[in-house]
Design a protein around this motif. Structure first.
Motif, PDB file in Angstrom:
ATOM      1  N   UNK A 264       0.850  -1.193   0.000  1.00  0.00           N
ATOM      2  CA  UNK A 264       0.000   0.000   0.000  1.00  0.00           C
ATOM      3  C   UNK A 264       0.884   1.242   0.000  1.00  0.00           C
ATOM      4  N   UNK A 265       0.493   2.224  -0.807  1.00  0.00           N
ATOM      5  CA  UNK A 265       1.283   3.448  -0.954  1.00  0.00           C
ATOM      6  C   UNK A 265       0.365   4.659  -0.864  1.00  0.00           C
ATOM      7  N   UNK A 266       0.845   5.723  -0.221  1.00  0.00           N
ATOM      8  CA  UNK A 266       0.136   7.000  -0.156  1.00  0.00           C
ATOM      9  C   UNK A 266       1.013   8.068  -0.797  1.00  0.00           C
ATOM     10  N   UNK A 267       0.492   8.733  -1.822  1.00  0.00           N
ATOM     11  CA  UNK A 267       1.180   9.844  -2.475  1.00  0.00           C
ATOM     12  C   UNK A 267       0.580  11.150  -1.962  1.00  0.00           C
ATOM     13  N   UNK A 268       1.439  12.095  -1.596  1.00  0.00           N
ATOM     14  CA  UNK A 268       0.962  13.351  -1.016  1.00  0.00           C
ATOM     15  C   UNK A 268       1.673  14.534  -1.663  1.00  0.00           C
ATOM     16  N   UNK A 269       0.915  15.643  -1.756  1.00  0.00           N
ATOM     17  CA  UNK A 269       1.522  16.899  -2.189  1.00  0.00           C
ATOM     18  C   UNK A 269       0.841  18.049  -1.453  1.00  0.00           C
ATOM     19  N   UNK A 270       1.588  19.127  -1.274  1.00  0.00           N
ATOM     20  CA  UNK A 270       1.100  20.335  -0.607  1.00  0.00           C
ATOM     21  C   UNK A 270       1.198  21.504  -1.580  1.00  0.00           C
ATOM     22  N   UNK A 314      -6.020  23.426   5.757  1.00  0.00           N
ATOM     23  CA  UNK A 314      -5.925  23.753   7.183  1.00  0.00           C
ATOM     24  C   UNK A 314      -6.046  25.237   7.466  1.00  0.00           C
ATOM     25  N   UNK A 315      -5.675  26.090   6.511  1.00  0.00           N
ATOM     26  CA  UNK A 315      -5.813  27.536   6.675  1.00  0.00           C
ATOM     27  C   UNK A 315      -5.869  28.181   5.298  1.00  0.00           C
ATOM     28  N   UNK A 316      -6.178  29.448   5.269  1.00  0.00           N
ATOM     29  CA  UNK A 316      -6.313  30.168   4.008  1.00  0.00           C
ATOM     30  C   UNK A 316      -4.971  30.185   3.291  1.00  0.00           C
ATOM     31  N   UNK A 317      -4.982  29.838   2.026  1.00  0.00           N
ATOM     32  CA  UNK A 317      -3.775  29.855   1.220  1.00  0.00           C
ATOM     33  C   UNK A 317      -3.003  28.553   1.207  1.00  0.00           C
ATOM     34  N   UNK A 318      -3.425  27.552   1.956  1.00  0.00           N
ATOM     35  CA  UNK A 318      -2.720  26.271   2.037  1.00  0.00           C
ATOM     36  C   UNK A 318      -3.705  25.138   1.801  1.00  0.00           C
ATOM     37  N   UNK A 319      -3.274  24.171   1.002  1.00  0.00           N
ATOM     38  CA  UNK A 319      -4.099  22.986   0.764  1.00  0.00           C
ATOM     39  C   UNK A 319      -3.183  21.791   0.530  1.00  0.00           C
ATOM     40  N   UNK A 320      -3.579  20.635   1.079  1.00  0.00           N
ATOM     41  CA  UNK A 320      -2.837  19.398   0.845  1.00  0.00           C
ATOM     42  C   UNK A 320      -3.786  18.320   0.353  1.00  0.00           C
TER      43      UNK A 320
END
Length: 470
Positions: A264-270, A314-320
């Motif tokens: 199992x693999x999780x790919x993440x980006x911010x 989590x806050x304005x201007x940031x998304x993951x």
């Protein structure tokens, strides 16, 4: 008799088609080809949609009445209706299925009512709708999913409401980024004036884009007002100092990922940007290494937009965002792109996933099988080693060594040969033991004879015999 019944039914049908509802005016207008039926109902005593509107009506106007709600399938019999005006009534709610069967409708006006929300999904029942008027209502927000049902709308009037912000999805619809595939740019007329817009970069960029040469959007009124916060007095947008929008930046957790088959693999980006960007995952290629040639000959076309992923802000201007791949197979390998976008631009970052697997298993298994009989064979070598150490005649040793067969691959033959070898070793040991016993007896007899001879007085022969035997 049947003829009379048929004539009565035909007469009632004609009366239903050509009759006009009470308190309404029915006229005919010319379109240049044929006459079109127009029905207008403006009696203040009307509190519900009339049910006996002629079926061939092309334009229906229900204005300045006491109608407060639109029920389900309110205009189901008016399949030829093209223009529907429901202006300046007291409508507060509209059922999502109120406009069922209005396949030919092109214009819907709801100006001057008391709507706090609008069923945007109901636009699916009006595929030819181009004009939507919602001027002078009480709309305070526009949901993001409204953009899904507005691609064909070329005139949208949202003026004189209580709107403060526009969702990014609407801005993407009205101002598509250059180079986007499959996006047809239509010229739209928007009415956004007389709303308490917040002074943010979105409304600033909207004004800037609409004023640019060749813009796909034309504002009905350029005099937009904005305020720093809700409840404050508004100021002209052209005089306000607004923050600038920031193009998104994408940072993946890892650019290369290697994982074994079945894991199992999780790919993440911010992503960061202003307004807060939205993220999308796209698979752009597959892995066709040496061991998986031909695996993707019948695979689906790429690039492909993936739908199963999660994202949060989590806050304005940031998304993951993360995408989870369970039970990896070779078809999951390839390049994934995390794409972030807002009205200021678009950015993306690639992540390459390689799936590792075992291609050959036969060689280690063969080695393991060959080692097993060698250990069992070593157990039967101890008698042979004992025999070699003993001072037995060399002929017996050579015979024993020549009788040991070489190892066979067949387990049954090997076991039978080993059994025969044990029997031979046992017989040889028995023979050697018998000879040792005979030798010991002979030596004992000689010692007895020497003793008896040596005991004789003055016997030189006994001394010589004793020395020779010793």
């Amino acid at each position: 008799m049947y003829l009379l019944v048929f004539l009565h039914f035909l007469q009632s049908l004609l009366m239903a088609v050509h009759s006009c509802p009470a308190s309404c005016a029915c006229t005919y207008g010319s379109s240049g080809i044929a006459e079109l039926r127009l029905v207008q109902c403006s009696d203040p005593g009307i509190s519900a949609v009339p049910v006996n509107v002629p079926a061939d009506t092309v334009k229906l106007r229900l204005e300045k009445t006491l109608i407060s709600r639109m029920p389900r399938a309110a205009f189901y019999n008016l399949s030829e209706l093209r223009y529907l005006w429901l202006t300046y009534n007291t409508i507060t709610s509209i059922h999502p299925s109120s406009f069922v069967n209005l396949k030919a409708l092109r214009e819907l006006r709801l100006d001057g009512n008391l709507l706090t929300s609008f069923p945007w999904e109901g636009l699916r029942d009006m595929p030819r709708l181009q004009t939507l008027g919602l001027h002078n209502n009480r709309l305070s927000s526009l949901p993001a999913h409204a953009a899904l049902f507005l691609p064909n709308i070329t005139f949208l009037d949202l003026s004189s409401n209580r709107l403060t912000i526009l969702p990014a999805e609407l801005l993407d619809l009205w101002f598509p980024l250059p180079g986007q595939q499959g996006v047809s740019v239509q010229r739209r007329i928007l009415g956004l004036h007389d709303n308490p817009w917040l002074c943010d970069c979105q409304i600033s960029m909207l004004m800037s884009l609409s004023s640019s040469l060749g813009s796909p959007v034309v504002l009905m009124d350029q005099m937009l007002m904005c305020s720093r916060s809700l409840g404050q007095a508004g100021m002209l947008l052209t005089k306000a100092e607004l923050p600038r929008c920031m193009r998104p930046s994408v940072q993946p957790a890892a650019t290369r990922v290697m994982s074994p088959l079945g894991s199992n693999v999780i790919l993440r980006c911010d992503a960061t940007g202003y307004p807060t960007p939205t993220l999308t995952w796209i698979k752009t290629s597959t892995y066709t290494g040496c061991c998986q040639q031909g695996l993707f000959e019948n695979s689906e076309e790429l690039p492909k937009i993936l739908e199963s992923f999660m994202q949060e802000s989590p806050r304005v201007g940031v998304r993951w965002s993360i995408i989870s791949l369970n039970g990896l197979s070779y078809k999951d390998a390839g390049e994934y792109r995390c794409q972030a976008r807002n009205m200021a631009g678009i950015s993306e970052a690639p992540i390459k996933l390689k799936v590792m697997g075992i291609t050959r298993l036969s060689r280690p298994l063969k080695k393991k099988v060959q080692k097993t009989p060698s250990k069992s064979l070593s157990k039967f070598k101890k008698p042979k080693q004992t025999l070699v150490i003993s001072k037995s005649p060399p002929v017996l040793e050579n015979n024993i060594l020549t009788n040991i067969p070489p190892p066979f691959n067949n387990k049954t033959k090997r076991d039978s040969n080993l059994l025969s070898k044990v029997v031979q070793v046992y017989q040889v040991d028995k023979h050697v033991s018998q000879r040792k016993m005979n030798s010991a007896n002979t030596k004992k007899k000689n010692q007895t004879l020497i003793k008896s001879v040596s005991e004789a007085p003055d016997n030189p022969t006994g001394a010589l015999l004793s020395a020779a035997l010793v």
